[in-house]
Every structure is written in C-alpha cells, then in structure tokens.
Design an enzyme around this catalytic site. Structure first.
Site, PDB file in Angstrom:
ATOM      1  N   HIS A  23       0.840  -1.204   0.000  1.00  0.00           N
ATOM      2  CA  HIS A  23       0.000   0.000   0.000  1.00  0.00           C
ATOM      3  C   HIS A  23       0.874   1.253   0.000  1.00  0.00           C
ATOM      4  O   HIS A  23       0.632   2.201  -0.756  1.00  0.00           O
ATOM      5  CB  HIS A  23      -0.913   0.045   1.233  1.00  0.00           C
ATOM      6  N   LYS A  47     -18.587  -6.071   7.095  1.00  0.00           N
ATOM      7  CA  LYS A  47     -17.337  -6.771   7.388  1.00  0.00           C
ATOM      8  C   LYS A  47     -16.884  -6.468   8.794  1.00  0.00           C
ATOM      9  O   LYS A  47     -17.222  -5.446   9.380  1.00  0.00           O
ATOM     10  CB  LYS A  47     -16.257  -6.349   6.387  1.00  0.00           C
ATOM     11  N   ARG A  96      -1.373  -6.588  -8.250  1.00  0.00           N
ATOM     12  CA  ARG A  96      -0.314  -7.500  -7.841  1.00  0.00           C
ATOM     13  C   ARG A  96      -0.212  -8.703  -8.768  1.00  0.00           C
ATOM     14  O   ARG A  96       0.873  -9.123  -9.130  1.00  0.00           O
ATOM     15  CB  ARG A  96      -0.571  -8.018  -6.414  1.00  0.00           C
ATOM     16  N   SER A 134      -3.543  -9.043   2.836  1.00  0.00           N
ATOM     17  CA  SER A 134      -3.921  -8.872   4.243  1.00  0.00           C
ATOM     18  C   SER A 134      -4.224 -10.215   4.901  1.00  0.00           C
ATOM     19  O   SER A 134      -3.928 -10.403   6.078  1.00  0.00           O
ATOM     20  CB  SER A 134      -5.108  -7.914   4.378  1.00  0.00           C
TER      21      SER A 134
END
Length: 176
Positions: A23, A47, A96, A134
């Site tokens: 990030h 969430k 990514r 994450s």
C-alpha cells in the site's frame, strides 16, 4: 455532476486492514505522479475488520506524514462517490497478480458506468510486494508464534507490527 474533478488529484481507496508495504509503495509512487493523493479507507458495515476505521486512519496518517500532498480520510458507500466528493479525477489502483487484473478490470468497467468522468489508473505492484495480502499477514500474526514479529517486518511497516501482534494476542486471550 456540478463539481469539476481535478485530473491531478488521485484517490486511492481500500480497506487497509492492515496497511502494508505494498500500500505504501503505491501511495509513494502515486504521490510522485499526482499533485494530490487522498487515501480513502473504506468502511463496510458488513465486514468485521481487525482494526477500527480510526485505528487505520491514525496508522496511515503516521506512515504517510512525510508526504505533504497526501491526506487520509474514511468513507462509507461507493468508492466512485467518495472520489467525486474529494474532487479527484483519478481513481488510483494497485495490481499484484493476474487475479487482481481480472477483478480490477471488472470493477473499473462498473465504475466507468457509474462515473464516466473519473479515470482509473493502475500501478503495478513492485515485484517485492506482489505476494503480500492482508489475509497472509493476518495468518502470520495469528499463527507465527515467537517469530511473528520478525517475519511481519517483511510485509508491513514496522509501526504496524506491534499493533497487529497485539490484536491477535488480545483475541487469543479473550477466547480463553
């Protein structure tokens, strides 16, 4: 839309739970390209994040304080609406893997339908960060044992390691 969007203002949205070296790499590179970067911490009430929005904002503000053209805000709702509210003309995204490309392509088409005046710009992750996610970070923090703190330094900024390990220590003690 009555507000003119600034093409030199990019908005980088995500959950940042936790903030990673990947990030920070995207923000640093974006800050060198755009005159202003807004980092938007998305809040999804469905969430259960590890860190509260306030904790994530505080961490990111500390990590990004060296960049005069970067600000950090929390938001709820659609990312394109947040970009418009900020006055940004660009939604900055990091990629990514090929899986990211497919998901981001689909999302950018939807965003283009919702707000055609916002351009989506993709930055490829630096090679050393393509493996960072994450979920991997949380797994290392939770299951890494005595070496978790040392190993996490390869994935998250050192300022995030302590709070991350503490969160899992707290969860473990609450479950006992």
């Amino acid at each position: 839309m009555s507000q003119t969007l600034n093409p030199q203002h990019a908005v980088y949205v995500g959950s940042f739970d936790p903030p990673t070296l990947g990030h920070l790499d995207i923000v640093e590179r974006g800050a060198a390209i755009y005159s202003k970067i807004t980092v938007g911490i998305g809040i999804n009430p469905d969430k259960r994040p590890l860190f509260s929005p306030e904790e994530r904002q505080q961490m990111l503000e500390g990590l990004l304080s060296a960049y005069a053209n970067v600000e950090v805000k929390c938001f709820q709702g659609l990312a394109v609406n947040f970009v418009q509210e900020c006055g940004g003309g660009v939604m900055l995204r990091g990629l990514r893997t090929l899986t990211d490309v497919e998901a981001e392509f689909t999302m950018s088409l939807a965003n283009r339908t919702l707000a055609s005046e916002i351009e989506t710009v993709f930055l490829m992750a630096s090679e050393k960060y393509t493996h960072i996610s994450s979920s991997l970070i949380k797994q290392i923090a939770q299951l890494g044992g005595d070496v978790a703190e040392e190993k996490l330094k390869d994935f998250v900024p050192r300022q995030v390691v302590g709070p991350l390990v503490e969160k899992f220590a707290l969860k473990t003690s609450n479950q006992s």
